[in-house]
Design a protein around this motif. Structure first.
Motif, short mmCIF file in Angstrom:
data_model
loop_
_atom_site.label_atom_id
_atom_site.label_comp_id
_atom_site.label_asym_id
_atom_site.label_seq_id
_atom_site.Cartn_x
_atom_site.Cartn_y
_atom_site.Cartn_z
N ALA A 21 26.69 52.55 50.88
CA ALA A 21 26.15 51.23 51.22
C ALA A 21 25.74 50.42 49.99
CB ALA A 21 24.94 51.41 52.16
N ASP A 22 25.29 51.12 48.95
CA ASP A 22 24.86 50.43 47.73
C ASP A 22 26.09 50.14 46.88
OD1 ASP A 22 23.55 49.46 45.50
OD2 ASP A 22 22.95 51.46 44.78
N ILE A 23 26.83 49.12 47.30
CA ILE A 23 28.15 48.85 46.73
C ILE A 23 28.07 48.58 45.23
CG2 ILE A 23 30.10 47.25 46.76
CD1 ILE A 23 30.21 48.51 49.33
N ASP A 24 27.06 47.83 44.79
CA ASP A 24 27.00 47.49 43.36
C ASP A 24 26.25 48.55 42.55
OD1 ASP A 24 24.41 47.02 44.14
OD2 ASP A 24 24.44 44.86 43.73
N GLY A 25 25.80 49.62 43.22
CA GLY A 25 25.24 50.76 42.51
C GLY A 25 23.95 50.47 41.76
N ASN A 26 23.17 49.47 42.22
CA ASN A 26 21.93 49.16 41.50
C ASN A 26 20.72 49.92 42.06
OD1 ASN A 26 21.43 47.83 43.88
ND2 ASN A 26 20.79 45.90 42.94
N GLY A 27 20.98 50.85 43.00
CA GLY A 27 19.89 51.68 43.51
C GLY A 27 19.14 51.09 44.68
N PHE A 28 19.58 49.92 45.15
CA PHE A 28 18.97 49.30 46.34
C PHE A 28 20.06 48.80 47.28
CE2 PHE A 28 15.65 48.93 43.14
CZ PHE A 28 14.54 49.36 43.85
N PHE A 29 19.76 48.83 48.56
CA PHE A 29 20.65 48.24 49.56
C PHE A 29 20.15 46.83 49.84
CE2 PHE A 29 21.92 47.89 54.20
CZ PHE A 29 23.28 47.72 53.94
N GLU A 30 21.02 45.84 49.61
CA GLU A 30 20.61 44.44 49.72
C GLU A 30 21.67 43.64 50.47
OE1 GLU A 30 18.69 43.49 45.48
OE2 GLU A 30 20.37 44.87 45.40
N TRP A 31 21.36 42.40 50.73
CA TRP A 31 22.28 41.52 51.44
C TRP A 31 23.64 41.46 50.74
CZ3 TRP A 31 24.32 39.64 55.45
CH2 TRP A 31 25.12 38.49 55.42
N GLU A 32 23.64 41.41 49.41
CA GLU A 32 24.90 41.35 48.65
C GLU A 32 25.77 42.57 48.95
OE1 GLU A 32 21.90 40.80 47.41
OE2 GLU A 32 22.03 38.70 46.79
N ASP A 33 25.13 43.72 49.13
CA ASP A 33 25.88 44.94 49.46
C ASP A 33 26.49 44.84 50.86
OD1 ASP A 33 25.19 46.47 47.07
OD2 ASP A 33 23.18 46.64 47.91
N VAL A 34 25.71 44.29 51.80
CA VAL A 34 26.19 44.14 53.18
C VAL A 34 27.47 43.29 53.19
CG1 VAL A 34 25.62 43.24 55.47
CG2 VAL A 34 23.84 44.29 54.07
CA LIG Z 1 22.83 47.40 45.74
#
Ligand SMILES: [Ca+2]
Ligand SMILES: [Ca+2]
Ligand SMILES: [Ca+2]
Ligand SMILES: [Ca+2]
Length: 199
Positions: A21-34
Motif C-alpha cells: 500500500a505504501d507505494i512511494d515507500g516513505n513509511g506512511f500510507f497516504e492519499w497519494e499512495d491510494v
Molecule cells: Ca507512502
C-alpha cells in the motif's frame, strides 16, 4: 520510527500488505499512495480510467481512503503509520464483519472486476499475475499462489473465490487458511516497512 514485532499472523499479513500500500515507500500510507495504487491497477490491466469499471475502481479507492482516515488515522495527521494500519485493519475490519463488508470488500470487488478482463466472473493465471504486479508483489510465488488458491484445479479463480481469499487474508489468524496465499509473499523471509526491516 520503530515498529513493534508482529504479535501474530494477522500482524504479519497487515505488515506485508502495508508494503503493497505504501507505494512511494516513505513509511506512511497516504492519499497519494491510494491514487498511485488505483492508477497502477488500471494501467497494469489496461483498464481506461474513465470506463465504468475504471471509474468504479477510483470511486471505491476514494471511499476507502475516507474510511481509513475516519477509522485508522487516530492521531489525525493525514497519514497512516504502520502501527495505525495494523490496529486499524484489525479493529475496523478483522473484528467487525459488517464494517468489513461496508468498508473493505467493495475495494476487492472493484479491483477483481478490473482484473477480470473478459467479465466472465473469473481470473486466469495471467490476469492474476497482473493483479500481483499492480500490488507490487516482489515475490516469485505468484504462480504457486494461483495454484494454492485454485482449489478445484480448473485453471481459473472465480471472483467469489478471490473475495473469500481476500476476506481470509485480512481477518483470519489460521495458518492453514488458503487466503494467506492471496499475494503470495506472506512467507517471504523479510518484510520491509519504509526503510526498516521489521521481520
Ligand atoms: Ca507512502
Ligand atoms: Ca496518523
Ligand atoms: Ca475472466
Ligand atoms: Ca478454480
Amino acid at each position: 520510527m520503530s515498529v513493534a514485532a508482529p504479535q501474530d499472523l494477522l500482524d504479519r499479513k497487515f505488515d506485508v500488505c502495508f508494503t503493497h500500500a505504501d507505494i512511494d515507500g516513505n513509511g506512511f500510507f497516504e492519499w497519494e499512495d491510494v491514487l498511485a495504487l488505483a492508477t497502477r491497477i488500471a494501467d497494469c490491466l489496461g483498464e481506461p480510467k474513465d470506463s465504468p469499471k475504471g471509474q468504479k475502481l477510483f470511486q471505491t479507492f476514494t471511499d476507502f481512503w475516507t474510511y481509513v482516515q475516519a477509522k485508522m488515522d487516530v492521531d489525525n495527521d493525514g497519514k497512516v503509520s504502520p502501527e495505525e494500519w495494523r490496529n486499524g485493519l484489525r479493529n475496523a475490519f478483522a473484528k467487525d464483519p459488517e464494517a468489513y463488508k461496508a468498508g473493505f470488500r467493495p475495494l476487492a470487488e472493484a479491483t477483481f472486476k478490473v482484473c477480470d478482463r473478459d467479465g466472465d466472473g473469473s481470473l486466469e493465471q495471467s490476469e492474476f499475475a497482473k493483479f500481483h504486479e499492480a500490488f507490487g508483489c516482489k515475490s516469485a510465488n505468484s504462480e504457486l499462489a494461483f495454484q494454492k488458491l485454485d482449489s478445484d484445479g480448473d485453471g481459473e479463480l472465480t471472483v467469489d473465490e478471490l473475495l473469500s481469499a481476500w476476506e481470509e487474508y485480512y481477518t483470519s489468524n489460521d495458518p492453514n487458511a488458503r487466503g494467506n496465499w492471496l499475494y503470495g509473499d506472506v512467507w517471504d523471509e523479510t518484510v520491509v516497512v519504509g526503510s526498516k526491516i521489521i521481520r
